[in-house]
Write a protein that holds these residues in place. Sequence first.
Motif, short mmCIF file in Angstrom:
data_model
loop_
_atom_site.label_atom_id
_atom_site.label_comp_id
_atom_site.label_asym_id
_atom_site.label_seq_id
_atom_site.Cartn_x
_atom_site.Cartn_y
_atom_site.Cartn_z
N ARG A 587 0.83 -1.21 0.00
CA ARG A 587 0.00 0.00 0.00
C ARG A 587 0.87 1.26 0.00
NH1 ARG A 587 -5.29 -1.44 1.48
NH2 ARG A 587 -5.45 -3.51 2.47
N CYS A 591 1.09 4.17 -2.92
CA CYS A 591 0.68 5.54 -2.58
C CYS A 591 1.80 6.54 -2.87
CB CYS A 591 0.28 5.62 -1.11
SG CYS A 591 -1.28 4.78 -0.70
N PHE A 675 -9.84 10.58 4.93
CA PHE A 675 -9.39 9.40 4.19
C PHE A 675 -10.52 8.38 4.06
CE2 PHE A 675 -7.80 5.02 4.60
CZ PHE A 675 -7.22 4.90 3.36
N THR A 676 -11.25 8.14 5.14
CA THR A 676 -12.34 7.17 5.09
C THR A 676 -13.40 7.60 4.08
OG1 THR A 676 -11.97 6.60 7.43
CG2 THR A 676 -14.11 6.02 6.47
N TYR A 678 -12.96 9.67 1.44
CA TYR A 678 -12.43 9.57 0.08
C TYR A 678 -12.34 8.11 -0.37
CZ TYR A 678 -11.06 14.50 -0.04
OH TYR A 678 -11.07 15.86 -0.06
N LYS A 679 -11.90 7.24 0.52
CA LYS A 679 -11.78 5.83 0.13
C LYS A 679 -13.14 5.25 -0.20
CE LYS A 679 -10.30 1.27 1.60
NZ LYS A 679 -9.81 0.39 2.69
N GLU A 682 -14.12 6.35 -3.61
CA GLU A 682 -13.37 5.64 -4.65
C GLU A 682 -13.82 4.19 -4.77
OE1 GLU A 682 -11.45 7.18 -6.67
OE2 GLU A 682 -11.52 9.07 -5.60
N GLU A 742 -9.86 -3.38 -3.49
CA GLU A 742 -9.77 -2.64 -2.23
C GLU A 742 -8.45 -1.88 -2.13
OE1 GLU A 742 -8.49 -1.64 1.67
OE2 GLU A 742 -7.63 -3.34 0.57
N GLY A 745 -8.69 1.17 -4.27
CA GLY A 745 -9.50 2.17 -3.58
C GLY A 745 -8.73 2.85 -2.47
N PHE A 746 -7.91 2.06 -1.75
CA PHE A 746 -7.08 2.63 -0.69
C PHE A 746 -6.11 3.67 -1.27
CE2 PHE A 746 -3.35 2.90 1.94
CZ PHE A 746 -3.82 2.82 3.25
N GLY A 749 -7.93 6.76 -2.46
CA GLY A 749 -8.43 7.50 -1.31
C GLY A 749 -7.30 8.26 -0.62
N TYR A 750 -6.15 7.59 -0.46
CA TYR A 750 -5.00 8.28 0.14
C TYR A 750 -4.53 9.41 -0.76
CZ TYR A 750 -0.40 9.35 1.94
OH TYR A 750 0.68 10.03 2.44
#
Length: 813
Positions: A587, A591, A675-676, A678-679, A682, A742, A745-746, A749-750
């Motif tokens: 991750r 990012c 972050f939550t 935005y994720k 996404e 997932e 999406g993470f 979102g980040y």
Amino acid sequence: MLLEMRHRPENNNAGNGSSPSSQNADTSFAQQSFAHPTFTDIGMKLKACNDTLGDLQQLGVSHVAALPELVLVGDQSAGKSSLMSGLARVNLPRNAGVGTRCPLHIRLIGSNNAHWSCTVSLQQDYDYQPPPGGKIKRSDVTNANPFPPWVKQSHRETKMFKTIFDPAEIEEVLRWAQVAILNHNRSHELFIPGEGAVAKEMELADAARETQAQFSPNIVALEIKGPGLPDLSFYDLPGVFLSPDQEEDEYVVKVVRNLTRDYIRREKAIIMWALPMNADPENSISLGIIREAKAADRTIGIMTKADKLAAENESQWLAMFRGEKQSVGHGFFATSRPPEESLDQAAKWEELFFTREVGSWPGDFANYANRCGVELLREYISVQLGEAFSRSLPSIKTKVYHRLRAIEQQLTGLPELPPNVEHEVKKSLYQFLGRMKTTVKDTDFSSQWNTLNDQFQACIIKMKPTCRVKDPDLQTIDLSDADTEASAVTPSKRPRPNDSTIRATPSKRQRPEAAAMTTPVKQEDFAMTGMMRASSVSSSMQHGTQSPFVRYFNLGRLAMDIKDIRSEIMRKKRPGMPRDLVPDEVREAMCLDAVKKWEGPLETYISKTAELLEKVSNQALEESLGVLRRRMIFKECQSHLRQFLDQAVASQRGRLSEMYDSETYQLYMMNEDAFTRYKAQEMDQLTRARAIHRLKAVALVKWDYQIKKPEDMSEEEKHEERKILNNQLPKIGRDPYDTEIEVAGFVRGYYMTAATRFVERVTMDVNSSLFRTIGDSGLDVFMDQKLGVFGRAGKLSPYHIIKIHYYGTCTLT
């Protein structure tokens, strides 16, 4: 040294005795006459002569009177750098030396002081005026324009660079001085090592690659003082060559030759021609220039790299020593300074080499031992320079005297100063400084800067990494933010299976092997916190301007692929870990890869901000001091303003670079709520697109079904799509790539979390730091330091009153 020269009256009454008074008069006169025998030994007073000559050379009076000078020339790789270090008794840069892109002037001064010092300055005789397109062709180099894009100035500007007291620092200082002289239109103070903003923020190699000019005829000058140094001064020119590394630099070949030719043609110049003994002297480009200028009689031949002499070529070089080949007026010397040796070791090695205690110096050269070695060469050229100057001194004095009279006549023709000159100048300056304080706050500037901020913000959003949600056995759906409208799903070109058959036996249906097929799906726009607004994406069109960031928009396109994500997870996963457990390093790496693409847009942003500042600052200067445009005050203010802005922008660039480094150092977030959110947004987009993709693959959704943005769908269309997905997805089971989805999406979102933070920090810091420097008293203090117009009870000095107001259009050099 500059004694007045008078004609001595002849005494026709030789037989008559002279009175004491007349004898005293003759004695007094003799002390002032260069013709008197008292002065026959003036050539022996080398220190006085060479010191005076060095002073005149630094003043740049060669346009008034030709000065004797030593000029070191040679082809590339002729050993000039090692020779120059030996003559100067200091370890100067070699190989990729400082003399490769501009001339170097070294002045050595013997001192009784035990301390060594070196003062480096920039002697600017030429102004940098590049063509509109910036490209220079070989055909641009002509007799009338020998050094494009450099244009001769009316007078020399000397700028002090740095004084050092440790010889070990000389290489770094000289290299930075060359970078400064190649950035003529920027303040030289930015490049002073240890002090200047650019020198602090950039590596020397990077700064050398990014100079405004590739070559300069302006001079980097060194004045070296210390015990045991000879009193000597000489020029070192870039080595002439046949072809450049890059085709676009072909013009530099002609420019360097023109520069060498210009110095060699100077009638008082003593030419030191360096030629290596491991090369054929017949191929010397420099020799051709010397002969063309008919300067062979003024030339000293210096054979370098004597330790590289091949045995089969000994006769050729002996013939040159005897004056039988490549004859020059001062004959030849031989030197050998191994570049890998230190200064002291090289001198000792050279002495042993020419006495044949080391190496293989042929015995046939023994008759020329008095012309072998840098030490003997230095003594010879010092004597030659001193004698040449003593012979030239009377004519130099006469020419300087006539020039002085001409200048005095120009001064008497200038108008008288009006009684209110101080008030007029100070009023204009106060108006300018006041206008600068309000410039960064007025509506017009704020509007332009806000447009730039919106364009920067829109660029960072558009660079969000898109994901190729391609099932290896099926088609591809590309989630792209680059489109301005929702794109229709591209129909498959393969035969469509029977719907009823597939619906009857969905679980037994094997996914067909097919080529990847990209289907753009527009990402939904959503509410943004802070500075992130949905309107920012199209802000450049709203303001009617073309975004300067367009070239970065697609840097995030297809940056991720679910297959690659799976491969990375498998590569980083430890044995025994569950399939859906993703290592943290996967991750973080993804990012950071996404945010590392911000470097280019960030540089464009600060550059465009600097351009905007320069534009409004020059406008403020024009509005405030426009009436003094032809006066020196306007030119000085313009120069100092540019220097102030350069320093402020360089400092700001360093601050923004630190912000970028902190974003790319490691994954970091404190605002978990953002972050939550935005994720989740996404993930909604990714899972919706992935679901439609899977259902189309098994014909549970029509192939011509168009995927629209949610805001473009009616409530009925949204309800119908949710109904289809809820009913059909359970029939095809769990998505085998749900873990990879997932992770995508993470990352997205980040990215949005970090992008929001980054744009906010960058724009706020520019406003609170760069603009604040201008809006506060920073510029006032800087201008006062440079002009000295507000000190000592607010009085302008007479020097500044004259120079500022009336001498702006008169050349007094």
